[in-house]
Design a protein around this motif. Structure first.
Motif, PDB file in Angstrom:
ATOM      1  N   ASN A 195       0.766  -1.108  -0.002  1.00  0.00           N
ATOM      2  CA  ASN A 195      -0.038   0.109  -0.155  1.00  0.00           C
ATOM      3  C   ASN A 195       0.956   1.132   0.043  1.00  0.00           C
ATOM      4  O   ASN A 195       0.382   2.305  -0.570  1.00  0.00           O
ATOM      5  N   HIS A 244      -3.248   4.218  -5.596  1.00  0.00           N
ATOM      6  CA  HIS A 244      -4.545   3.832  -4.745  1.00  0.00           C
ATOM      7  C   HIS A 244      -5.016   5.350  -4.099  1.00  0.00           C
ATOM      8  O   HIS A 244      -6.314   5.171  -3.834  1.00  0.00           O
ATOM      9  N   HIS A 253      -8.605   7.877  -1.176  1.00  0.00           N
ATOM     10  CA  HIS A 253      -8.623   8.757  -0.197  1.00  0.00           C
ATOM     11  C   HIS A 253      -8.799  10.255  -0.755  1.00  0.00           C
ATOM     12  O   HIS A 253      -8.343  11.159  -0.817  1.00  0.00           O
ATOM     13  N   ASP A 261      -7.044   3.160   4.555  1.00  0.00           N
ATOM     14  CA  ASP A 261      -6.139   1.792   4.195  1.00  0.00           C
ATOM     15  C   ASP A 261      -6.497   0.479   5.093  1.00  0.00           C
ATOM     16  O   ASP A 261      -6.388  -0.429   4.604  1.00  0.00           O
TER      17      ASP A 261
HETATM   18 FE   LIG Z   1      -3.525   4.957   1.488  1.00  0.00          FE
END
Ligand SMILES: [Fe+2]
Ligand code: FES
Length: 365
Positions: free
Chosen positions: A160, A166, A171, A305
């Motif tokens: 991650n 991502h 986010h 996350d």
């Molecule tokens: Fe993240």
């Protein structure tokens, strides 16, 4: 699926792992499991932190359930006493102390408001192995921090943290936006064990965090560089400049918004990982309200996350042997897994043999 992909290889030991925040380590006896080993932490009267294997040499009672006597620790079961070097100084009911009555003392290093423990060969513990952070404690840089325990293994968390792609999806409320969706990510090696994966997203609206704390007059060029230094350190350098500005280190240093977010990751065991984090920001350095808001926003961001990583891990455990489908933005993930695998191979003799402090000592007479 091999162990490189599942992230279930043995722990990498030759490194400084964050064990606790400085303010957690005091006069009391703090028990923490690190890399599946019970570790006792406390602070000497001199202020120096100590880390010992939390297991009496006699019958394995946790020393953390005992009590302190000055700088020594007394076992809760039959009262054997240990000095801060891990050597037994007294055995009740006998005049002599067996030479092998000792527990492992882990080297410690206190820096950045954290107590680090060297989990490998003590002869190899060297402060230079810890990441050096020029901005920490410097005027003009504000600091926020947090700690969480993720029900996720270290390798999945590192995936991650080497994956800028991502942020667009996970986010959007803080550090991501749609503008980054189609910008390719580059992965490069920096030195022997640090991988950097990042990109510039140019001429785009500012993301919510920048809008909140340093609202620009118009579109911005923003950078996000995700770095992982194996085996357990991550930092994300994120900032924003007026669109069309030069992308030089000097311009980034003087940017209206720059945040470097560090994460120090320590496996508790194969399923859980301590996530110690702090953020350095180049604005409102001494503003307590901004610090409080940063603490809350970053906690919420890491929770986004955490929810995903915990769900992924549950599914990996439910259906072991299913290989992930790789896509272009996995370049960093795949390379980092190969680097970790190579490190594991090199450490294998240490990782698989019982460490000296894991053998049962002969207590003799
Ligand atoms: Fe993240
Ligand atoms: S188990 Fe510690 S003294 Fe017996």
């Amino acid at each position: 699926m091999n162990r490189t992909e599942t992230g279930q290889g043995p722990f990498l030991r030759q490194a400084w792992y964050a064990a606790a925040s400085s303010d957690e380590v005091g006069a009391g006896l703090l028990a923490r499991t690190l890399l599946n080993e019970p570790v006792l932490l406390y602070r000497l009267e001199s202020g120096e932190p100590v880390a010992l294997l939390d297991r009496c040499a006699h019958r394995f009672a946790p020393l953390s359930l005992g009590r302190r006597c000055g700088d020594e620790v007394v076992c809760p079961y039959h009262g054997m006493r240990y000095g801060p070097d891990g050597v037994c100084t007294q055995v009740p009911g006998q005049a002599t102390v067996p030479a092998r009555a000792r527990v492992h003392r882990y080297p410690t290093l206190e820096r950045y408001g954290l107590v680090f423990v060297w989990m490998g060969d003590p002869a190899r513990a060297d402060a230079r192995h810890l990441v050096s952070i020029a901005q920490y404690g410097q005027a003009g840089w504000g600091l926020s921090r947090g700690h969480a325990l993720f029900h996720a293994c270290l390798d999945n968390i590192l995936d991650n943290l080497i994956d800028p792609a991502h942020t667009t999806y996970v986010h959007p409320r803080t550090i991501g936006s749609d503008a980054g969706a189609d910008v390719a990510v580059q992965a490069e090696l920096e030195g022997a064990d640090t991988l950097v994966c990042g990109r510039w997203v140019n001429d785009a609206p500012a993301v919510p965090m920048v809008q909140r704390f340093a609202p620009p007059d118009g579109p911005v060029d923003r950078w996000q560089f995700y770095r992982v230094r194996l085996p357990c350190t991550s930092w994300v350098d994120f900032g924003s400049l007026p669109a069309g500005s030069p992308h030089t280190p000097e311009a980034m240093d003087a940017a209206p918004y720059r945040v470097i977010s560090y994460a120090f990751l320590t496996p508790q065991d194969a399923e859980h990982t301590h996530y110690f984090s702090f953020q350095l920001r180049n604005f409102a350095a001494d503003d307590g309200a901004v610090t409080a808001e940063f603490n809350a926003l970053y906690r919420a961001t890491f929770d986004e996350d955490r929810v995903l990583l915990e769900a992924i891990q549950r599914e990996e455990r439910r259906a072991p042997g299913t290989a992930p489908t790789r896509i272009a933005s996995d370049a960093g993930v795949a390379r980092l897994r190969r680097m970790a695998h190579a490190w594991r191979e090199a450490e294998q003799p240490h990782a698989t043999a019982a460490a000296p402090h894991q053998r049962t000592p002969d207590l003799g007479g």
